[in-house]
Design a protein around this motif. Structure first.
Motif, short mmCIF file in Angstrom:
data_model
loop_
_atom_site.label_atom_id
_atom_site.label_comp_id
_atom_site.label_asym_id
_atom_site.label_seq_id
_atom_site.Cartn_x
_atom_site.Cartn_y
_atom_site.Cartn_z
N LYS A 181 0.84 -1.18 0.39
CA LYS A 181 -0.03 -0.19 -0.04
C LYS A 181 0.93 1.33 0.19
O LYS A 181 0.21 2.26 -0.79
CB LYS A 181 -0.96 0.22 0.91
N TYR A 183 3.64 1.29 -1.24
CA TYR A 183 4.15 1.76 -2.89
C TYR A 183 3.47 2.26 -3.64
O TYR A 183 3.77 2.82 -4.67
CB TYR A 183 4.91 0.01 -2.73
N ASN A 184 1.91 1.44 -3.63
CA ASN A 184 1.00 1.95 -4.58
C ASN A 184 0.33 3.74 -4.26
O ASN A 184 1.25 4.45 -4.81
CB ASN A 184 -0.55 2.02 -3.91
N ASP A 185 1.42 4.17 -2.74
CA ASP A 185 1.04 6.21 -2.50
C ASP A 185 2.19 6.47 -3.27
O ASP A 185 2.39 7.40 -3.41
CB ASP A 185 1.13 6.11 -0.96
N HIS A 189 -0.27 3.80 -8.84
CA HIS A 189 -1.35 2.26 -8.91
C HIS A 189 0.09 1.72 -9.76
O HIS A 189 -0.17 0.73 -10.60
CB HIS A 189 -2.50 2.59 -9.36
N GLY A 192 2.93 0.72 -9.59
CA GLY A 192 2.22 -0.68 -8.65
C GLY A 192 1.68 -2.33 -9.03
O GLY A 192 2.71 -3.09 -9.19
N ASP A 193 1.18 -2.00 -10.59
CA ASP A 193 1.32 -2.90 -11.39
C ASP A 193 2.52 -3.49 -12.02
O ASP A 193 2.37 -4.52 -12.19
CB ASP A 193 0.04 -2.48 -12.83
N GLU A 220 -2.04 -8.19 -3.60
CA GLU A 220 -0.03 -7.98 -3.96
C GLU A 220 -0.26 -9.72 -3.21
O GLU A 220 0.62 -9.88 -2.96
CB GLU A 220 0.45 -6.95 -3.08
#
Length: 311
Positions: A181, A183-185, A189, A192-193, A220
């Motif tokens: 999470k 990492y996405n922040d 996203h 992140g993908d 994940e």
């Protein structure tokens, strides 16, 4: 009976007459890996273990008839997809009807015409190939390219049942991307993908056998099914995954390690007795929870029915 080779499509001929078998074997040996059973019971046992794509099945067999053999194959979830082509001495409507009612995919009459039987068996192999390709597409996660949750739900139960019958070892890994999470922040996203795609590819690297598989379990989280692998072997695979993540050095500024890491929960046994996939998943999940409590980027181990140990 020959051992199975993956180099050619697998055709099982069930025929008790030696001359009839040799005629059929000569017709198909150039195109297929041909094996033989001489009775219905042997056919059932063989198909449960080896899963040939097509069975060429004589209707008249000693003991269990070809018709009853086919009914048993089609009644089992593990063998129902195998195509059955009957070879029958009769060509009347009643006999043909019995072949269809038993679940046969096609039939040919004796004496066999080599070109006819070859075309009919080839058609079944082609159909099996197309069906497997469609099934594969339905079971692949669109983002990461590994198997999806649908595949996991379908295959785990079947592979546990197979392992129990052979009293063989079996292990399961649950892998969670640490601090994903954050990492996405930090990166968004889309990035992140991309990260999940890289992680999925790294997880697959230590899995060298065809029977091993990786499925995306959640956002994940990934699950590895490892038939014929005990806890020692599973731990070696998990350690390799941890090491590969370190070598890949995917930047993660919000992680205490500075790069993307994973936590891994392992459960396994030396001989399967428990076949409930929910129990296996829950036990591996407990091991994963232990790994996270140890600070992440490590492995938790839990053996079914033998207490818990965490590394």
């Amino acid at each position: 009976m020959n051992s199975v080779t993956p180099n050619l499509p697998h055709l099982l001929i069930v025929e008790d007459d030696e001359i009839n078998y040799l005629v059929l074997e000569k017709i198909f040996s150039d195109s297929y890996f041909v094996t033989r059973c001489t009775s219905g019971i042997d056919c059932i046992n063989y198909c449960n273990q080896h899963k040939p794509e097509v069975v060429l099945l004589d209707v008249e067999l000693p003991g269990l008839s070809g018709l009853d053999t086919c009914k048993l194959l089609k009644a089992s979830n593990e063998t129902s997809d195998i195509a059955v082509v009957f070879v029958t001495s009769h060509s009347n409507d009643e006999e043909q009807t019995q072949c269809w009612l038993a679940g046969g995919n096609d039939f040919v009459s004796k004496p066999v015409n080599a070109l006819t039987i070859k075309h009919r068996v080839n058609a079944q192999f082609k159909y099996q190939q197309q069906k497997n390709e469609l099934k594969k597409q339905a079971y692949i996660d669109g983002l990461t390219g590994v198997y999806n949750r649908r595949y996991l739900d379908s295959e785990l139960s079947q592979k546990l049942s197979m392992a129990k019958r052979s009293a063989s070892a079996f292990s399961l890994l649950i892998i969670d991307v640490d601090w994903f999470k954050l990492y996405n922040d930090q990166y968004g996203h889309l990035e992140g993908d991309r990260c999940l795609k890289k992680v999925a590819a790294l997880i697959q690297q230590p899995l060298l056998r065809k029977s091993d598989s990786v499925s995306r379990y959640g956002g994940e989280e990934f699950v590895c099914i490892l038939p014929q692998t005990d806890l020692v072997g599973a731990q070696l695979i998990a350690e390799n995954i941890i090491k590969l993540m370190e070598q890949a050095n995917i930047q993660h500024k919000a992680s205490p390690n500075g790069y993307v890491t994973v936590s891994i929960g392992i459960t396994g046994v030396y001989a399967v007795t428990e076949v409930d996939p929910i129990i296996w998943i829950n036990t591996a999940d407990e091991a994963l929870f232990n790994a996270k409590n140890q600070g992440r980027n490590c492995i938790g181990i839990s053996s079914l029915g033998e207490g818990h140990a965490t590394n």
